[in-house]
Design an enzyme around this catalytic site. Structure first.
Site, PDB file in Angstrom:
ATOM      1  N   ILE A  84      -0.727  -1.352 -11.725  1.00 48.51           N
ATOM      2  CA  ILE A  84      -0.735  -2.512 -10.828  1.00 48.51           C
ATOM      3  C   ILE A  84      -1.862  -3.493 -11.138  1.00 48.51           C
ATOM      4  O   ILE A  84      -1.727  -4.691 -10.917  1.00 48.51           O
ATOM      5  CB  ILE A  84      -0.803  -2.035  -9.359  1.00 48.51           C
ATOM      6  CG1 ILE A  84      -0.373  -3.164  -8.410  1.00 48.51           C
ATOM      7  CG2 ILE A  84      -2.182  -1.525  -8.999  1.00 48.51           C
ATOM      8  CD1 ILE A  84      -0.083  -2.705  -7.001  1.00 48.51           C
ATOM      9  N   ASN A 118       4.006  -2.895  -9.382  1.00 47.13           N
ATOM     10  CA  ASN A 118       3.724  -2.073  -8.218  1.00 47.13           C
ATOM     11  C   ASN A 118       4.863  -1.075  -8.083  1.00 47.13           C
ATOM     12  O   ASN A 118       5.953  -1.420  -7.630  1.00 47.13           O
ATOM     13  CB  ASN A 118       3.626  -2.938  -6.969  1.00 47.13           C
ATOM     14  CG  ASN A 118       3.307  -2.122  -5.730  1.00 47.13           C
ATOM     15  OD1 ASN A 118       3.322  -0.885  -5.772  1.00 47.13           O
ATOM     16  ND2 ASN A 118       3.033  -2.792  -4.633  1.00 47.13           N
ATOM     17  N   THR A 119       4.611   0.159  -8.482  1.00 49.19           N
ATOM     18  CA  THR A 119       5.693   1.156  -8.501  1.00 49.19           C
ATOM     19  C   THR A 119       6.152   1.537  -7.092  1.00 49.19           C
ATOM     20  O   THR A 119       7.193   2.143  -6.931  1.00 49.19           O
ATOM     21  CB  THR A 119       5.245   2.432  -9.222  1.00 49.19           C
ATOM     22  OG1 THR A 119       4.126   2.968  -8.513  1.00 49.19           O
ATOM     23  CG2 THR A 119       4.847   2.141 -10.659  1.00 49.19           C
ATOM     24  N   ASP A 141      -4.587   7.624  -6.747  1.00 43.83           N
ATOM     25  CA  ASP A 141      -5.641   7.323  -5.775  1.00 43.83           C
ATOM     26  C   ASP A 141      -5.429   8.200  -4.542  1.00 43.83           C
ATOM     27  O   ASP A 141      -4.327   8.249  -4.000  1.00 43.83           O
ATOM     28  CB  ASP A 141      -5.586   5.843  -5.392  1.00 43.83           C
ATOM     29  CG  ASP A 141      -5.890   4.946  -6.590  1.00 43.83           C
ATOM     30  OD1 ASP A 141      -6.747   5.332  -7.407  1.00 43.83           O
ATOM     31  OD2 ASP A 141      -5.269   3.871  -6.716  1.00 43.83           O
ATOM     32  N   GLU A 218      -8.954   9.704 -16.322  1.00 48.97           N
ATOM     33  CA  GLU A 218      -9.423  10.329 -15.081  1.00 48.97           C
ATOM     34  C   GLU A 218      -9.602  11.837 -15.297  1.00 48.97           C
ATOM     35  O   GLU A 218     -10.566  12.422 -14.814  1.00 48.97           O
ATOM     36  CB  GLU A 218      -8.410  10.043 -13.966  1.00 48.97           C
ATOM     37  CG  GLU A 218      -8.935  10.170 -12.563  1.00 48.97           C
ATOM     38  CD  GLU A 218     -10.078   9.221 -12.225  1.00 48.97           C
ATOM     39  OE1 GLU A 218     -10.111   8.091 -12.750  1.00 48.97           O
ATOM     40  OE2 GLU A 218     -10.948   9.635 -11.442  1.00 48.97           O
TER      41      GLU A 218
HETATM   42  N1  SAM Z   1      -3.305   8.018 -14.319  1.00 50.85           N
HETATM   43  C1  SAM Z   1      -4.563   7.489 -14.800  1.00 50.85           C
HETATM   44  C2  SAM Z   1      -5.489   8.594 -15.221  1.00 50.85           C
HETATM   45  O1  SAM Z   1      -5.183   9.746 -14.910  1.00 50.85           O
HETATM   46  O2  SAM Z   1      -6.497   8.322 -15.878  1.00 50.85           O
HETATM   47  C3  SAM Z   1      -5.238   6.580 -13.769  1.00 50.85           C
HETATM   48  C4  SAM Z   1      -5.670   7.212 -12.485  1.00 50.85           C
HETATM   49  S1  SAM Z   1      -6.393   6.049 -11.335  1.00 50.85           S
HETATM   50  C5  SAM Z   1      -7.296   7.059 -10.251  1.00 50.85           C
HETATM   51  C6  SAM Z   1      -4.988   5.501 -10.400  1.00 50.85           C
HETATM   52  C7  SAM Z   1      -4.319   4.297 -11.021  1.00 50.85           C
HETATM   53  O3  SAM Z   1      -3.126   3.973 -10.310  1.00 50.85           O
HETATM   54  C8  SAM Z   1      -5.183   3.064 -11.003  1.00 50.85           C
HETATM   55  O4  SAM Z   1      -5.270   2.531 -12.299  1.00 50.85           O
HETATM   56  C9  SAM Z   1      -4.438   2.118 -10.042  1.00 50.85           C
HETATM   57  O5  SAM Z   1      -4.619   0.759 -10.344  1.00 50.85           O
HETATM   58  C10 SAM Z   1      -3.015   2.568 -10.213  1.00 50.85           C
HETATM   59  N2  SAM Z   1      -2.118   2.260  -9.078  1.00 50.85           N
HETATM   60  C11 SAM Z   1      -2.390   2.449  -7.766  1.00 50.85           C
HETATM   61  N3  SAM Z   1      -1.342   2.081  -7.010  1.00 50.85           N
HETATM   62  C12 SAM Z   1      -0.377   1.643  -7.860  1.00 50.85           C
HETATM   63  C13 SAM Z   1       0.935   1.111  -7.671  1.00 50.85           C
HETATM   64  N4  SAM Z   1       1.440   0.971  -6.458  1.00 50.85           N
HETATM   65  N5  SAM Z   1       1.650   0.746  -8.763  1.00 50.85           N
HETATM   66  C14 SAM Z   1       1.120   0.896  -9.993  1.00 50.85           C
HETATM   67  N6  SAM Z   1      -0.107   1.385 -10.236  1.00 50.85           N
HETATM   68  C15 SAM Z   1      -0.860   1.764  -9.186  1.00 50.85           C
END
Ligand code: SAM
Length: 242
Positions: A84, A118-119, A141, A218
């Site tokens: 996103i 935005n999934t 998150d 992460e």
């Molecule tokens: N999956 C990755 C990792 O394990 O390194 C990133 C983890 S990070 C804590 C969560 C990611 O989800 C962030 O980059 C955030 O911007 C993305 N995100 C949160 N809500 C989202 C949504 N509704 N659609 C797409 N991406 C989203």
């Protein structure tokens, strides 16, 4: 905010050719009408077709570590990261471009792409029913506070969307370092009529699980901090006969 997010009205309208240029169907290129002056504008043309469809999606892909690591594991499968934050999705797009250029044969990393989306809102706009074989949800998150739980990427409603775009036998992969969120994801996915949890033995035999544990940014951070990693996999079941 979402107001500048673009998304197709229907999956057929999505043009994937810029994400996966190596997979554009050649014949299709030739069939496209002449776009010389005075003829139909390019905007009205149907999207270019690919020889394959996207089959694996990484939801909230962050900086793209999982995509890059899975690319050689599934060289004949198209994998898409959805993210996103525009700066982060652009970073991943640049990262993929650089990896492609660096490969002398220009063959590697052609099967991965990253889309800003935005999934939680538009998944069925991008993928038709039963299109996907795998969905990864890695270190989402946590949204710790009760009133923020509705922002979690796993919920009864969203699970129905995952069930819709996944083919029977397809798998949802989840991993988190937050035990409470792990329990939440397990509870919501187990309660959903389209999903069953995959037993631990089968989970540990899945090649993607090790990659998911170690290759996301992460996941690496959790590793450095010696934090825990909770993994759970769920199979999309066949729909019951009417
Ligand atoms: N999956 C990755 C990792 O394990 O390194 C990133 C983890 S990070 C804590 C969560 C990611 O989800 C962030 O980059 C955030 O911007 C993305 N995100 C949160 N809500 C989202 C949504 N509704 N659609 C797409 N991406 C989203």
């Amino acid at each position: 905010s979402d107001h500048r997010l673009t998304y197709p009205t229907r999956p057929e309208d999505m043009d994937w050719s810029t994400f996966f240029p190596a997979f554009v169907a050649d014949a299709q290129l030739d069939q496209r009408p002449d776009t010389a002056e005075g003829t139909e504008s390019p905007a009205k043309l149907p999207p270019k077709k690919l020889t394959k469809e996207v089959e694996v999606v990484d939801i909230g892909c962050g900086f793209g570590g999982l995509l890059v690591a899975l690319s050689p594991v599934m060289p004949d499968t198209l994998l898409l990261g959805m993210e996103i934050r525009s700066q982060v999705s652009e970073f991943v797009q640049d990262r993929i471009k650089a990896l492609r250029i660096k490969d002398p044969g220009q063959k590697q990393f052609q099967n991965i792409g990253c889309l800003r989306a935005n999934t939680m809102k538009f998944l069925p706009n991008f993928f038709r029913k039963a299109q996907l074989s795998k969905i990864f949800i890695c270190f989402p998150d946590p949204h710790f506070k009760q009133r923020k739980h509705k922002a979690r990427i796993v919920s009864t409603t969203l699970n129905s969307e995952y069930a819709y775009v996944l083919k029977p036998g397809g798998i949802v992969y989840t991993i988190t370092d937050v035990e409470d969120l792990h329990k939440w994801m397990v509870q919501h996915l187990e309660a959903h009529p389209s999903f069953e949890r995959i037993p631990e033995e089968e989970q540990e035999a899945d090649a993607c699980v090790q990659v998911m544990r170690t290759e996301t940014e992460e996941g690496k951070k959790v590793e450095r901090n010696k934090g825990p990693k909770f993994v759970a996999l769920f199979r999309r079941m066949e729909d019951p006969p009417w």
